[in-house]
Design an enzyme around this catalytic site. Sequence first.
Site, PDB file in Angstrom:
ATOM      1  N   TYR A 172       0.840  -1.204   0.000  1.00 27.60           N
ATOM      2  CA  TYR A 172       0.000   0.000   0.000  1.00 27.60           C
ATOM      3  C   TYR A 172       0.874   1.252   0.000  1.00 27.60           C
ATOM      4  O   TYR A 172       0.728   2.116  -0.867  1.00 27.60           O
ATOM      5  CB  TYR A 172      -0.898  -0.043   1.233  1.00 27.60           C
ATOM      6  N   GLU A 219       4.159   1.779  -0.581  1.00 26.91           N
ATOM      7  CA  GLU A 219       5.039   1.979  -1.743  1.00 26.91           C
ATOM      8  C   GLU A 219       4.215   2.113  -3.029  1.00 26.91           C
ATOM      9  O   GLU A 219       4.611   2.830  -3.944  1.00 26.91           O
ATOM     10  CB  GLU A 219       6.053   0.839  -1.873  1.00 26.91           C
ATOM     11  N   ASN A 264     -13.909  -0.819  14.187  1.00 29.68           N
ATOM     12  CA  ASN A 264     -13.747  -1.905  15.170  1.00 29.68           C
ATOM     13  C   ASN A 264     -14.265  -1.495  16.540  1.00 29.68           C
ATOM     14  O   ASN A 264     -15.082  -2.201  17.140  1.00 29.68           O
ATOM     15  CB  ASN A 264     -12.264  -2.271  15.312  1.00 29.68           C
ATOM     16  N   PHE A 265     -13.798  -0.350  17.047  1.00 27.96           N
ATOM     17  CA  PHE A 265     -14.170   0.051  18.411  1.00 27.96           C
ATOM     18  C   PHE A 265     -15.687   0.261  18.515  1.00 27.96           C
ATOM     19  O   PHE A 265     -16.311  -0.160  19.487  1.00 27.96           O
ATOM     20  CB  PHE A 265     -13.435   1.336  18.825  1.00 27.96           C
ATOM     21  N   ARG A 325      -3.260   8.763  16.309  1.00 31.65           N
ATOM     22  CA  ARG A 325      -3.753   9.041  14.966  1.00 31.65           C
ATOM     23  C   ARG A 325      -4.563  10.341  15.040  1.00 31.65           C
ATOM     24  O   ARG A 325      -5.037  10.723  16.100  1.00 31.65           O
ATOM     25  CB  ARG A 325      -4.675   7.927  14.447  1.00 31.65           C
ATOM     26  N   GLN A 329       3.032   7.333  15.631  1.00 27.41           N
ATOM     27  CA  GLN A 329       2.353   8.635  15.750  1.00 27.41           C
ATOM     28  C   GLN A 329       2.050   9.195  14.364  1.00 27.41           C
ATOM     29  O   GLN A 329       2.748   8.914  13.390  1.00 27.41           O
ATOM     30  CB  GLN A 329       3.228   9.626  16.526  1.00 27.41           C
ATOM     31  N   ARG A 330       0.986   9.987  14.333  1.00 27.88           N
ATOM     32  CA  ARG A 330       0.626  10.563  13.035  1.00 27.88           C
ATOM     33  C   ARG A 330      -0.263  11.792  13.263  1.00 27.88           C
ATOM     34  O   ARG A 330      -1.264  11.716  13.976  1.00 27.88           O
ATOM     35  CB  ARG A 330      -0.131   9.535  12.217  1.00 27.88           C
TER      36      ARG A 330
HETATM   37  P1  NAD Z   1     -12.606   1.917   0.324  1.00 25.86           P
HETATM   38  O1  NAD Z   1     -11.940   0.595   0.384  1.00 25.86           O
HETATM   39  O2  NAD Z   1     -13.959   2.050   0.933  1.00 25.86           O
HETATM   40  O3  NAD Z   1     -12.683   2.485  -1.155  1.00 25.86           O
HETATM   41  C1  NAD Z   1     -11.858   2.053  -2.192  1.00 25.86           C
HETATM   42  C2  NAD Z   1     -12.725   1.744  -3.388  1.00 25.86           C
HETATM   43  O4  NAD Z   1     -11.897   1.336  -4.481  1.00 25.86           O
HETATM   44  C3  NAD Z   1     -13.703   0.600  -3.113  1.00 25.86           C
HETATM   45  O5  NAD Z   1     -14.996   0.956  -3.541  1.00 25.86           O
HETATM   46  C4  NAD Z   1     -13.148  -0.555  -3.941  1.00 25.86           C
HETATM   47  O6  NAD Z   1     -14.126  -1.486  -4.349  1.00 25.86           O
HETATM   48  C5  NAD Z   1     -12.488   0.182  -5.081  1.00 25.86           C
HETATM   49  N1  NAD Z   1     -11.436  -0.596  -5.721  1.00 25.86           N
HETATM   50  C6  NAD Z   1     -10.410  -1.256  -5.130  1.00 25.86           C
HETATM   51  N2  NAD Z   1      -9.646  -1.872  -6.051  1.00 25.86           N
HETATM   52  C7  NAD Z   1     -10.191  -1.557  -7.260  1.00 25.86           C
HETATM   53  C8  NAD Z   1      -9.878  -1.909  -8.600  1.00 25.86           C
HETATM   54  N3  NAD Z   1      -8.819  -2.692  -8.886  1.00 25.86           N
HETATM   55  N4  NAD Z   1     -10.668  -1.433  -9.598  1.00 25.86           N
HETATM   56  C9  NAD Z   1     -11.734  -0.654  -9.325  1.00 25.86           C
HETATM   57  N5  NAD Z   1     -12.087  -0.298  -8.075  1.00 25.86           N
HETATM   58  C10 NAD Z   1     -11.323  -0.754  -7.059  1.00 25.86           C
HETATM   59  O7  NAD Z   1     -11.595   2.933   1.027  1.00 25.86           O
HETATM   60  P2  NAD Z   1     -11.720   4.491   1.320  1.00 25.86           P
HETATM   61  O8  NAD Z   1     -11.423   4.671   2.748  1.00 25.86           O
HETATM   62  O9  NAD Z   1     -12.974   5.040   0.762  1.00 25.86           O
HETATM   63  O10 NAD Z   1     -10.473   5.053   0.505  1.00 25.86           O
HETATM   64  C11 NAD Z   1     -10.612   5.700  -0.752  1.00 25.86           C
HETATM   65  C12 NAD Z   1      -9.248   6.199  -1.208  1.00 25.86           C
HETATM   66  O11 NAD Z   1      -8.718   7.116  -0.248  1.00 25.86           O
HETATM   67  C13 NAD Z   1      -8.211   5.083  -1.358  1.00 25.86           C
HETATM   68  O12 NAD Z   1      -7.420   5.355  -2.492  1.00 25.86           O
HETATM   69  C14 NAD Z   1      -7.372   5.207  -0.119  1.00 25.86           C
HETATM   70  O13 NAD Z   1      -6.064   4.762  -0.315  1.00 25.86           O
HETATM   71  C15 NAD Z   1      -7.427   6.708   0.155  1.00 25.86           C
HETATM   72  N6  NAD Z   1      -7.200   6.987   1.575  1.00 25.86           N
HETATM   73  C16 NAD Z   1      -8.156   6.708   2.509  1.00 25.86           C
HETATM   74  C17 NAD Z   1      -7.898   6.971   3.856  1.00 25.86           C
HETATM   75  C18 NAD Z   1      -8.915   6.694   4.934  1.00 25.86           C
HETATM   76  O14 NAD Z   1      -8.641   6.954   6.111  1.00 25.86           O
HETATM   77  N7  NAD Z   1     -10.108   6.231   4.634  1.00 25.86           N
HETATM   78  C19 NAD Z   1      -6.664   7.498   4.248  1.00 25.86           C
HETATM   79  C20 NAD Z   1      -5.712   7.735   3.260  1.00 25.86           C
HETATM   80  C21 NAD Z   1      -5.991   7.516   1.927  1.00 25.86           C
HETATM   81  N1  UDP Z   2      -5.987  -0.466  16.176  1.00 26.60           N
HETATM   82  C1  UDP Z   2      -6.330  -0.940  17.442  1.00 26.60           C
HETATM   83  N2  UDP Z   2      -7.369  -1.816  17.544  1.00 26.60           N
HETATM   84  C2  UDP Z   2      -8.108  -2.212  16.469  1.00 26.60           C
HETATM   85  C3  UDP Z   2      -7.769  -1.705  15.184  1.00 26.60           C
HETATM   86  C4  UDP Z   2      -6.696  -0.845  15.074  1.00 26.60           C
HETATM   87  O1  UDP Z   2      -5.705  -0.603  18.445  1.00 26.60           O
HETATM   88  O2  UDP Z   2      -9.047  -2.992  16.668  1.00 26.60           O
HETATM   89  C5  UDP Z   2      -4.868   0.492  16.058  1.00 26.60           C
HETATM   90  C6  UDP Z   2      -3.842   0.126  14.985  1.00 26.60           C
HETATM   91  O3  UDP Z   2      -2.855  -0.725  15.518  1.00 26.60           O
HETATM   92  C7  UDP Z   2      -3.297   1.487  14.631  1.00 26.60           C
HETATM   93  C8  UDP Z   2      -4.478   2.436  14.832  1.00 26.60           C
HETATM   94  O4  UDP Z   2      -5.414   1.713  15.627  1.00 26.60           O
HETATM   95  O5  UDP Z   2      -2.260   1.847  15.523  1.00 26.60           O
HETATM   96  C9  UDP Z   2      -5.151   2.848  13.528  1.00 26.60           C
HETATM   97  O6  UDP Z   2      -5.415   1.676  12.778  1.00 26.60           O
HETATM   98  P1  UDP Z   2      -6.211   1.691  11.392  1.00 26.60           P
HETATM   99  O7  UDP Z   2      -6.127   0.304  10.858  1.00 26.60           O
HETATM  100  O8  UDP Z   2      -7.551   2.282  11.601  1.00 26.60           O
HETATM  101  O9  UDP Z   2      -5.422   2.722  10.474  1.00 26.60           O
HETATM  102  P2  UDP Z   2      -3.876   2.918  10.087  1.00 26.60           P
HETATM  103  O10 UDP Z   2      -3.017   2.035  10.948  1.00 26.60           O
HETATM  104  O11 UDP Z   2      -3.802   2.556   8.646  1.00 26.60           O
HETATM  105  O12 UDP Z   2      -3.645   4.342  10.363  1.00 26.60           O
END
Ligand code: NAD
Ligand code: UDP
Length: 312
Positions: free
Chosen positions: A146, A148, A191-192, A212, A277-278
């Site tokens: 993811y 990279e 999850n929570f 986060r 951290q983020r």
């Molecule tokens: P999501 O998984 O709900 O949405 C991704 C969508 O892409 C889904 O509808 C899935 O079916 C579609 N998809 C996946 N592979 C595909 C393919 N090969 N062809 C066509 N469609 C495909 O996730 P989201 O949270 O809505 O994320 C949307 C975008 O935002 C993603 O690119 C994700 O990397 C980016 N993003 C999300 C977050 C977050 O916190 N939600 C954070 C950082 C970046």
């Molecule tokens: N996390 C947790 N319990 C869960 C799911 C996630 O403590 O049931 C933690 C996870 O280890 C991470 C943070 O919550 O430190 C955010 O996780 P998430 O998968 O939502 O997003 P990302 O790690 O991609 O920021």
Amino acid sequence: MQHKRILVTGGAGFIGSHLCEKLLEQGNEVICMDNLFTGRKDNIRHLMAHPYFEFIRHDVLESVYVECDQIYNLACPASPIHYQYDPIKTAKTSVIGALHALGLAKRCHARILQASTSEVYGDPEVHPQPETYRGCVNPHGIRSCYDEGKRMAETLFFDYHRQHGVDIKVIRIFNTYGPRMRPDDGRVVSNFIMQALRGEDITIYGDGKQTRSFCYVDDLVDGMIRMMNSRDGFTGPVNLGNPGEFTMLELAELVLKMTGSKSRLVYMPLPEDDPIQRKPVIELAKRELDWEPKVPLAEGLAATIEYFRKQL
Ligand code: NAD
Ligand code: UDP
């Protein structure tokens, strides 16, 4: 804003479905393209009858030609359990999906926005993270497909811009939450809430002190649209996220309080390469887009809890 024809890849997903809805509300024509891997028709069912909405079931690994003025490239599974399910496909989706979307933008002279991620910073050594920070990413860990993949997609966006003059916009999204997250996506907010509502143990990974920053989806979508329509020549990358920073323990306590749940906290191992951290620096978004998040965590959680309650 002038009426446009807009392609949203990944439009049936969590963020994509909110984006499609907002773009339609603003009077645009929306083509939603998705292979429904993690997205669901239920997320867009209410849009299906809209005269300006079109859904195309399509995998972005295959190229496609549609006439459009703007492209939002979101197709890619975002939750760790989903993107780690088939890591090779995740990397392909990010990279080949970006190549296809960029090729289309070049052909149609469309403006194109990439949904990049705070994961490009990896497990950051600089805190909070400005856009100038280049990150600390493991190239061969379980999150690398993811992280990279998204880094390579950014590279391709900037090369298409330099080499072919494609009009690009790159945003780095920090953890976003809200209604239409999948209850089974394994992300911390879903999850929570699900665990609290079901009276199950709340699973804290590690010591729960990792942080986060959580952005409500409406705020994010507003920032995305502002970025897409920002001034010519402003490419980003720009961070979009809520700078409020919480530990996972604080989040768990808040969810327990808001749901009135009696669930216990249980501690589980921290997944490999889990960032400690983020938190985004959002000065660039404030300056260029006049954007900052408005929805506090408690308010956004209330709407999300309400959504999950209905799902149950
Ligand atoms: P999501 O998984 O709900 O949405 C991704 C969508 O892409 C889904 O509808 C899935 O079916 C579609 N998809 C996946 N592979 C595909 C393919 N090969 N062809 C066509 N469609 C495909 O996730 P989201 O949270 O809505 O994320 C949307 C975008 O935002 C993603 O690119 C994700 O990397 C980016 N993003 C999300 C977050 C977050 O916190 N939600 C954070 C950082 C970046
Ligand atoms: N996390 C947790 N319990 C869960 C799911 C996630 O403590 O049931 C933690 C996870 O280890 C991470 C943070 O919550 O430190 C955010 O996780 P998430 O998968 O939502 O997003 P990302 O790690 O991609 O920021």
